[in-house]
Motif scaffolding. Structure first.
Motif, PDB file in Angstrom:
ATOM      1  N   ASP A 110      -3.339   3.752   1.417  1.00  0.00           N
ATOM      2  CA  ASP A 110      -2.951   2.869   2.538  1.00  0.00           C
ATOM      3  C   ASP A 110      -1.401   2.532   2.135  1.00  0.00           C
ATOM      4  OD1 ASP A 110      -2.530   0.832   4.264  1.00  0.00           O
ATOM      5  OD2 ASP A 110      -4.035  -0.515   3.426  1.00  0.00           O
ATOM      6  N   VAL A 111      -0.370   3.104   2.850  1.00  0.00           N
ATOM      7  CA  VAL A 111       0.896   2.755   2.725  1.00  0.00           C
ATOM      8  C   VAL A 111       1.261   1.352   2.871  1.00  0.00           C
ATOM      9  CG1 VAL A 111       1.827   3.443   4.950  1.00  0.00           C
ATOM     10  CG2 VAL A 111       3.170   3.938   2.868  1.00  0.00           C
ATOM     11  N   ASN A 112       0.471   0.437   3.656  1.00  0.00           N
ATOM     12  CA  ASN A 112       0.818  -0.863   3.998  1.00  0.00           C
ATOM     13  C   ASN A 112      -0.013  -1.873   3.036  1.00  0.00           C
ATOM     14  OD1 ASN A 112       2.787  -0.207   6.218  1.00  0.00           O
ATOM     15  ND2 ASN A 112       0.884   0.266   7.549  1.00  0.00           N
ATOM     16  N   GLY A 113      -0.735  -1.047   2.128  1.00  0.00           N
ATOM     17  CA  GLY A 113      -1.664  -2.032   1.146  1.00  0.00           C
ATOM     18  C   GLY A 113      -0.744  -2.850   0.200  1.00  0.00           C
ATOM     19  N   GLY A 114      -1.709  -3.595  -0.518  1.00  0.00           N
ATOM     20  CA  GLY A 114      -0.917  -4.371  -1.664  1.00  0.00           C
ATOM     21  C   GLY A 114      -0.258  -3.622  -2.805  1.00  0.00           C
ATOM     22  N   GLY A 115      -1.079  -2.527  -3.125  1.00  0.00           N
ATOM     23  CA  GLY A 115      -0.420  -1.732  -4.249  1.00  0.00           C
ATOM     24  C   GLY A 115       0.627  -0.893  -3.737  1.00  0.00           C
ATOM     25  N   ALA A 116       0.820  -0.433  -2.754  1.00  0.00           N
ATOM     26  CA  ALA A 116       1.990   0.280  -2.273  1.00  0.00           C
ATOM     27  C   ALA A 116       3.207  -0.786  -2.144  1.00  0.00           C
ATOM     28  CB  ALA A 116       1.870   0.886  -0.926  1.00  0.00           C
ATOM     29  N   GLN A 117       2.901  -2.003  -1.726  1.00  0.00           N
ATOM     30  CA  GLN A 117       3.966  -2.930  -1.317  1.00  0.00           C
ATOM     31  C   GLN A 117       4.378  -3.313  -2.920  1.00  0.00           C
ATOM     32  OE1 GLN A 117       5.272  -3.990   1.234  1.00  0.00           O
ATOM     33  NE2 GLN A 117       6.796  -5.487  -0.015  1.00  0.00           N
ATOM     34  N   GLN A 118       3.656  -3.521  -3.848  1.00  0.00           N
ATOM     35  CA  GLN A 118       3.945  -3.812  -5.308  1.00  0.00           C
ATOM     36  C   GLN A 118       4.901  -2.646  -5.557  1.00  0.00           C
ATOM     37  OE1 GLN A 118       0.749  -4.702  -7.841  1.00  0.00           O
ATOM     38  NE2 GLN A 118      -0.207  -6.269  -6.406  1.00  0.00           N
ATOM     39  N   LEU A 119       4.799  -1.372  -5.588  1.00  0.00           N
ATOM     40  CA  LEU A 119       5.808  -0.410  -6.000  1.00  0.00           C
ATOM     41  C   LEU A 119       6.859  -0.454  -5.337  1.00  0.00           C
ATOM     42  CD1 LEU A 119       2.950   2.614  -6.232  1.00  0.00           C
ATOM     43  CD2 LEU A 119       3.863   1.156  -8.074  1.00  0.00           C
ATOM     44  N   ARG A 120       6.955  -0.769  -3.888  1.00  0.00           N
ATOM     45  CA  ARG A 120       8.185  -0.586  -3.271  1.00  0.00           C
ATOM     46  C   ARG A 120       8.921  -1.938  -3.809  1.00  0.00           C
ATOM     47  NH1 ARG A 120       4.957   1.010   1.244  1.00  0.00           N
ATOM     48  NH2 ARG A 120       4.360  -1.100   1.875  1.00  0.00           N
ATOM     49  N   GLU A 121       8.186  -2.909  -4.101  1.00  0.00           N
ATOM     50  CA  GLU A 121       9.214  -4.153  -4.405  1.00  0.00           C
ATOM     51  C   GLU A 121       9.913  -3.995  -5.785  1.00  0.00           C
ATOM     52  OE1 GLU A 121       6.052  -7.216  -4.505  1.00  0.00           O
ATOM     53  OE2 GLU A 121       6.344  -7.553  -2.335  1.00  0.00           O
ATOM     54  N   ARG A 122       9.813  -2.919  -6.553  1.00  0.00           N
ATOM     55  CA  ARG A 122      10.254  -2.615  -7.652  1.00  0.00           C
ATOM     56  C   ARG A 122      11.625  -2.148  -7.330  1.00  0.00           C
ATOM     57  NH1 ARG A 122       7.319  -1.939 -12.154  1.00  0.00           N
ATOM     58  NH2 ARG A 122       8.830  -0.503 -13.020  1.00  0.00           N
ATOM     59  N   GLY A 123      12.045  -1.870  -6.143  1.00  0.00           N
ATOM     60  CA  GLY A 123      13.458  -1.616  -5.727  1.00  0.00           C
ATOM     61  C   GLY A 123      13.959  -0.396  -6.512  1.00  0.00           C
ATOM     62  N   SER A 124      13.172   0.612  -6.866  1.00  0.00           N
ATOM     63  CA  SER A 124      13.704   1.628  -7.681  1.00  0.00           C
ATOM     64  C   SER A 124      14.018   2.742  -6.689  1.00  0.00           C
ATOM     65  CB  SER A 124      12.803   2.192  -8.646  1.00  0.00           C
ATOM     66  OG  SER A 124      13.058   3.343  -9.347  1.00  0.00           O
ATOM     67  N   GLU A 125      15.132   3.701  -6.699  1.00  0.00           N
ATOM     68  CA  GLU A 125      15.446   4.635  -5.981  1.00  0.00           C
ATOM     69  C   GLU A 125      14.745   5.830  -6.422  1.00  0.00           C
ATOM     70  OE1 GLU A 125      19.673   5.216  -5.811  1.00  0.00           O
ATOM     71  OE2 GLU A 125      19.979   3.505  -4.886  1.00  0.00           O
ATOM     72  N   LYS A 126      14.138   5.621  -7.514  1.00  0.00           N
ATOM     73  CA  LYS A 126      13.550   7.095  -8.243  1.00  0.00           C
ATOM     74  C   LYS A 126      11.997   6.789  -7.800  1.00  0.00           C
ATOM     75  CE  LYS A 126      16.374   8.441 -11.637  1.00  0.00           C
ATOM     76  NZ  LYS A 126      16.676   9.762 -11.521  1.00  0.00           N
ATOM     77  N   LEU A 127      11.369   5.944  -7.241  1.00  0.00           N
ATOM     78  CA  LEU A 127      10.206   5.638  -6.942  1.00  0.00           C
ATOM     79  C   LEU A 127       9.865   5.570  -5.479  1.00  0.00           C
ATOM     80  CD1 LEU A 127       7.057   5.062  -7.888  1.00  0.00           C
ATOM     81  CD2 LEU A 127       7.715   2.799  -8.011  1.00  0.00           C
TER      82      LEU A 127
END
Length: 375
Positions: A110-127
Motif C-alpha cells: 500500500d503506497v499510501n499506507g503508514g509504513g510507506a509514509q514513514q519511509l518517505r518522511e526520511r527524505g532520502s533521495e536513495k530511498l
C-alpha cells in the motif's frame, strides 16, 4: 580399535574442513580462533574416543555458534529491491540499507499506507517507495521498467524477496484451500516470478538474491501446513537456483528467521476474520469432530506466539545486510531463538523424539478438539 581410529580420523577431517571453511572462505572471529585452538589442543590431551567427540563438538561450535562476518563490500553505487517494506523486516531493512548508502527500491503493498509514509518522511533521495503487490504481474513489470531506467548499465545489485503471509495456525484439515493458494502465491510463486524478471539485471552486476524463508519450511510444525509448505518450496527453489547461478557470479542466500514479532501475525480484525473463514469452509463432519469452541480458540494461539516473539528485528536485518554486502555471504542465515537448533534436532534425532519435542513446543494445550475430549 579400528572403529575408534576411523572415528578419530573422520572427526579430525570434519574439524579441519570446518576450520578452513570458517577462516579462509568466511572470515573468522576471536571466538572462532579460540575454538580452533581448543580443538587442536585436545588432539594431544584426550584419549582417541573422547578426542573424536571433542573435535566434532568444536566443529559444531565453529559452524553454528561463532560469528562469521568477514570483509564487506563498499555500499556506494549499488541498488537493491526489497519487497514487503510496509512493515517488519522489509521496512527495517530499507531504512538500514539507505543509511548504509545503497540505492533502495522499497516495494510496498500500500503506497499510501503508514509504513510507506514513514519511509518517505526520511527524505532520502536513495530511498524510493514503489507500489508493488508481488502477486500482480502488471505492478511487477512497472517496477521493473522503472528500475531499468534508474540503474541503466550497472544493473541491480540485490533482490530481497521478503514479502510474505502467514494466515492463522490451524490444523491442516481445517485450513481453507484458499489459504494454501494464498500462501503459495505470495510466499513462493511471487518470489520465483521476481527472480525471473530481475535476473538479467542481477547477472549484469553479478549481484545477490536474498530469499526469506522460515524455520517452518524446514521443520514440520503442526498447524503451519500451508505456510510451511510454501516456505519449503521457496527454500528448495533457492538452493537449486544457487547452484545454477554460481556460474553467472550471482549469489543466492536464504534467511531463515525464528521467533520475531512482525505484522505477519495480523491484528484483532484478522483474528476475527480467520475464525469466520475456517467455520465457513470446514465440512460439517470436521466441524462436529473439532467443535466450534476449539476452532474459535485457534486465533488465540497466534496472539500468544506474537507476544512470545522478539521485538528486536536487528539480528535479521544485520544478516540480510551481510548477505547483500559480504565478500563471502553464507548460503543460509538462521537469526533468532531456536532457528538453527530446532532444525538440527529434527535432522539428527529419531522422528519420535523430534516430533515429541515439536508438539510440546508448538501444539496448544489449552483446548482440545471436541471429538478427543472425554464425556
Amino acid at each position: 580399535m579400528e572403529i575408534t581410529s576411523c572415528f578419530c580420523w573422520v572427526s579430525a577431517a570434519v574439524f579441519v574442513i570446518t576450520l578452513l571453511w570458517r577462516f579462509i572462505w568466511g572470515g573468522g572471529t576471536h571466538v572462532g580462533a579460540l575454538v580452533g585452538a581448543l580443538g587442536a589442543s585436545l588432539c594431544f590431551i584426550l584419549p582417541p574416543v573422547y578426542r573424536g567427540v571433542a573435535l566434532l563438538g568444536c566443529s559444531f561450535i565453529l559452524t553454528f555458534v561463532t560469528e562469521r562476518r568477514g570483509k564487506m563490500l563498499q555500499a556506494g553505487g549499488r541498488a537493491v529491491l526489497v519487497t514487503g517494506c510496509d512493515s517488519g523486516f522489509g521496512h527495517a531493512l530499507a531504512k538500514r540499507l539507505s543509511d548504509e548508502g545503497l540505492q533502495v527500491f522499497a516495494g510496498v503493498l500500500d503506497v499510501n499506507g503508514g509504513g510507506a509514509q514513514q519511509l518517505r518522511e526520511r527524505g532520502s533521495e536513495k530511498l524510493k517507495v514503489l507500489q508493488l503487490d508481488v502477486t500482480d504481474s502488471a505492478q511487477i513489470e512497472t517496477v521493473h521498467q522503472y528500475i531499468c531506467t534508474q540503474v541503466e548499465d550497472t544493473g541491480l545489485w540485490g533482490l530481497v524477496n521478503n514479502a510474505g503471509v502467514l494466515q492463522c495456525p490451524t490444523d491442516a484439515e481445517l485450513q481453507p484451500i484458499t489459504w494454501y493458494r494464498r500462501c503459495m502465491d505470495v510466499n513462493f510463486l511471487s518470489a520465483v516470478r521476481l527472480c525471473q524478471v530481475f535476473l538479467p539485471l542481477l547477472r549484469r552486476s553479478r549481484g545477490r538474491i536474498v530469499n526469506v524463508t522460515s524455520m517452518a519450511g524446514e521443520v514440520p510444525l503442526p498447524m503451519f501446513t500451508s505456510y510451511g509448505a510454501s516456505k519449503a518450496a521457496l527454500s528448495m527453489f533457492s538452493r537449486v537456483l544457487r547452484m545454477e547461478m554460481c556460474v553467472w557470479g550471482v549469489r543466492v542466500t536464504l534467511i531463515q528467521p525464528g521467533g520475531f514479532r512482525t505484522s505477519i501475525f495480523g491484528n484483532s480484525e484478522d483474528v476475527s476474520r480467520f475464525t469466520d473463514e475456517v467455520l465457513a469452509a470446514v465440512s460439517p463432519e470436521a466441524r462436529e469432530d473439532y467443535g466450534k469452541m476449539y476452532i474459535s480458540s485457534l486465533p488465540g494461539f497466534l496472539s500468544k506466539m506474537s507476544q512470545q516473539s522478539s521485538e528486536d528485528l536487528s539480528p535479521v536485518v544485520e544478516d540480510m545486510l551481510h548477505a547483500l554486502l559480504s565478500v563471502h555471504p553464507r548460503p543460509l542465515y538462521t537469526p533468532g531463538q531456536m532457528a538453527w537448533l530446532l532444525p538440527l534436532l529434527h535432522r539428527c534425532c529419531p522422528a519420535a523424539v523430534s516430533e515429541f519435542l515439536i508438539r510440546r513446543l508448538f501444539v496448544p494445550s489449552a483446548c482440545r478438539p471436541a471429538g478427543l475430549t472425554t464425556s
